[in-house]
Design a protein around this motif. Structure first.
Motif, mmCIF file in Angstrom:
data_model
loop_
_atom_site.group_PDB
_atom_site.id
_atom_site.type_symbol
_atom_site.label_atom_id
_atom_site.label_comp_id
_atom_site.label_asym_id
_atom_site.label_seq_id
_atom_site.Cartn_x
_atom_site.Cartn_y
_atom_site.Cartn_z
ATOM 1 N N PRO A 199 0.817 -1.212 0.000
ATOM 2 C CA PRO A 199 0.000 0.000 0.000
ATOM 3 C C PRO A 199 0.858 1.271 0.000
ATOM 4 O O PRO A 199 1.823 1.381 0.763
ATOM 5 C CB PRO A 199 -0.802 -0.117 1.300
ATOM 6 N N ILE A 200 0.519 2.202 -0.866
ATOM 7 C CA ILE A 200 1.108 3.544 -0.857
ATOM 8 C C ILE A 200 -0.056 4.516 -0.878
ATOM 9 O O ILE A 200 -0.809 4.570 -1.846
ATOM 10 C CB ILE A 200 2.046 3.773 -2.053
ATOM 11 N N SER A 201 -0.216 5.266 0.202
ATOM 12 C CA SER A 201 -1.372 6.138 0.359
ATOM 13 C C SER A 201 -1.115 7.522 -0.227
ATOM 14 O O SER A 201 0.029 7.930 -0.447
ATOM 15 C CB SER A 201 -1.730 6.274 1.847
ATOM 16 N N ASN A 202 -2.206 8.254 -0.442
ATOM 17 C CA ASN A 202 -2.082 9.603 -0.987
ATOM 18 C C ASN A 202 -1.247 10.503 -0.085
ATOM 19 O O ASN A 202 -0.463 11.324 -0.567
ATOM 20 C CB ASN A 202 -3.474 10.218 -1.189
ATOM 21 N N TRP A 203 -1.392 10.359 1.237
ATOM 22 C CA TRP A 203 -0.651 11.237 2.141
ATOM 23 C C TRP A 203 0.848 10.978 2.081
ATOM 24 O O TRP A 203 1.655 11.817 2.505
ATOM 25 C CB TRP A 203 -1.155 11.099 3.581
ATOM 26 N N THR A 276 2.199 -8.763 2.951
ATOM 27 C CA THR A 276 2.136 -7.325 2.745
ATOM 28 C C THR A 276 3.500 -6.714 3.076
ATOM 29 O O THR A 276 4.239 -7.235 3.905
ATOM 30 C CB THR A 276 1.068 -6.659 3.640
ATOM 31 N N LEU A 277 3.778 -5.603 2.428
ATOM 32 C CA LEU A 277 4.986 -4.816 2.709
ATOM 33 C C LEU A 277 4.556 -3.372 2.895
ATOM 34 O O LEU A 277 3.913 -2.792 2.012
ATOM 35 C CB LEU A 277 5.982 -4.913 1.553
ATOM 36 N N VAL A 278 4.895 -2.784 4.043
ATOM 37 C CA VAL A 278 4.499 -1.404 4.333
ATOM 38 C C VAL A 278 5.714 -0.613 4.824
ATOM 39 O O VAL A 278 6.745 -1.191 5.173
ATOM 40 C CB VAL A 278 3.363 -1.335 5.372
ATOM 41 N N LEU A 279 5.558 0.714 4.861
ATOM 42 C CA LEU A 279 6.661 1.586 5.262
ATOM 43 C C LEU A 279 6.356 2.364 6.521
ATOM 44 O O LEU A 279 6.972 3.388 6.786
ATOM 45 C CB LEU A 279 7.019 2.539 4.121
ATOM 46 N N ASN A 280 5.416 1.886 7.312
ATOM 47 C CA ASN A 280 5.189 2.458 8.646
ATOM 48 C C ASN A 280 4.559 1.379 9.528
ATOM 49 O O ASN A 280 3.604 0.717 9.116
ATOM 50 C CB ASN A 280 4.320 3.721 8.588
#
Length: 421
Positions: A199-203, A276-280
């Motif tokens: 996931p890469i969010s708009n924010w 999943t892979l996330v950055l936070n």
């Protein structure tokens, strides 16, 4: 009981989903719900069948009158703020500067205010490290509140101070074997393929920001794309919404970039993935994967690099930087520490993560350690012993948090503390 939820975030829907999950746990109870949300979140509330009022930033000074009307109409017994941080940010950035409306005017109504606290605020120093050299002082009002709700995951499952842990949700995104196969087939994922949701969010892709934040927003996806290209060829990647150019350039046969999904479709996507892979660390997608008993990894940066000396220190601490990472650092410096990409939040998030059993249930690596990230993801997706070890860690954690109070118990405790009849 009548509950009024104030969920004012202008970027993504994570906070309002926390509030909606809370309300969903109270189904069947003698509780009525009403939401105040910005325009971008109205559809999410409508999907769940709750009445709501839209607070458009364009209303300006009229926001106080809008709240007066809502209070008179709903006559709430309790106001739930979801969450404390985004509530402050919404008013500070959209209303207070022009109209002098303090975020905590809602306490003037004499109705108990119960904030959802996803950051363990009372253990921070109320200084938010946005990036290197930029820290913002934050309001300490929460210290005067007799109770704060801390959702688990990612909050710690034990109470401390005024913090009251409660179970984020009783639902999961698990799918039946048949439904899982259907969703994977629709994504052209075969039996031997592995599906990774990133996931890469708009924010995380701000149009305007501090120069360092903007640079990290642009440059970090390049490094992530490099790592993904190194995974086995049968790995399939799924992204949702608008993505950076480096992500769009991933091999077309491995990559699906989907439009924004309905709640039902995104749930199905998560239930059908292999990881999943996330950055936070507190990412909603990672939490939902954990609750669905699916593996996930987060990557952060604990090694700031501002000059050649820092670069060599990072090389030593990580046992050698790969040529690609070294090149990436030299073209991206200064590289700050970060736990909430593209912002830092590194110091701010320390109290939340320190001693938190959540970290035992998910994989995590330093983003500048190419070998650890690539080998870790490969093992997470393909190596049976690693998958068994991660599954055992998730099971231990899920068993532990099964004893955490649910939303109904949290409301009962709030009624006791605030003397609500």
């Amino acid at each position: 009981m009548r509950l009024l939820y104030i969920s004012l975030t202008s970027s993504e829907s994570g906070e309002v989903m926390i509030a909606l999950n809370f309300a969903r746990q109270l189904a069947g109870e003698d509780v009525r719900h009403h939401f105040v949300v910005p325009p971008n979140l109205a559809a999410k509330v409508a999907e769940n069948g709750h009445p709501y009022t839209v607070l458009d930033p364009a209303v300006g000074a009229g926001a106080r009158g809008l709240f007066d009307d809502v209070i008179n109409q709903v006559r709430p017994d309790l106001i739930i703020v979801a969450d404390y941080f985004t509530h402050m940010v919404f008013f500070d950035y959209h209303l207070e500067g022009e109209h002098g409306l303090d975020p905590w005017f809602i306490m003037d109504y004499g109705i108990p205010v119960l904030p959802i606290d996803i950051w363990e605020w009372e253990n921070t120093d109320f200084s938010l490290d946005i990036t290197a050299g930029l820290a913002l002082p934050m309001d300490k009002r929460i210290l005067d509140m007799p109770m704060h709700l801390r959702p688990v995951p990612t909050g710690k499952p034990t109470a401390s101070g005024a913090g009251y842990p409660y179970l984020l949700t009783k639902e999961t995104d698990r799918l039946s074997a048949r439904r899982r196969a259907e969703v994977r087939a629709g994504l052209s994922v075969s039996g031997s393929d592995r599906l990774l949701v990133v996931p890469i969010s708009n924010w995380q892709q701000p149009e305007e920001s501090h120069p360092t934040v903007g640079r990290m927003a642009r440059r970090v996806p390049d490094l992530i794309a490099h790592y993904l290209r190194r995974l086995p060829a049968q790995t399939r990647f799924v992204f949702v919404g608008s993505v950076p150019d480096s992500i769009s350039a991933l091999p077309a046969e491995q990559t699906r970039i989907l439009p924004h999904q309905s709640a039902e479709d995104y749930s199905a996507l998560l239930g059908a993935c292999d990881g999943t892979l996330v950055l936070n660390p507190p990412a909603t997608t990672l939490v939902r994967a954990l609750l669905a008993d699916l593996p996930g990894m987060f990557v952060t940066n604990g090694l700031p690099v501002e000059d050649e000396k820092d670069l060599e220190r990072a090389d030593r601490e990580l046992g050698g930087l790969s040529p690609k990472v070294r090149e990436w650092i030299t073209t991206s410096m200064p590289v700050p520490r970060f736990r909430e990409w593209p912002m830092s939040f590194h110091t701010f998030m320390e109290p939340l993560l320190s001693g938190n059993p959540y970290l035992d249930a998910v994989a995590h690596n330093e983003i500048l350690d190419e070998r650890a990230v690539v080998e870790g993801l490969t093992a997470l997706l393909y190596d049976a012993p690693t998958q068994e070890r991660l599954a055992a860690a998730r099971a231990t954690y899920l068993e532990r948090i099964a004893q955490v109070p649910d939303a109904a118990e949290a409301v009962a405790e709030a009624a006791r503390r605030f003397n609500i009849s």
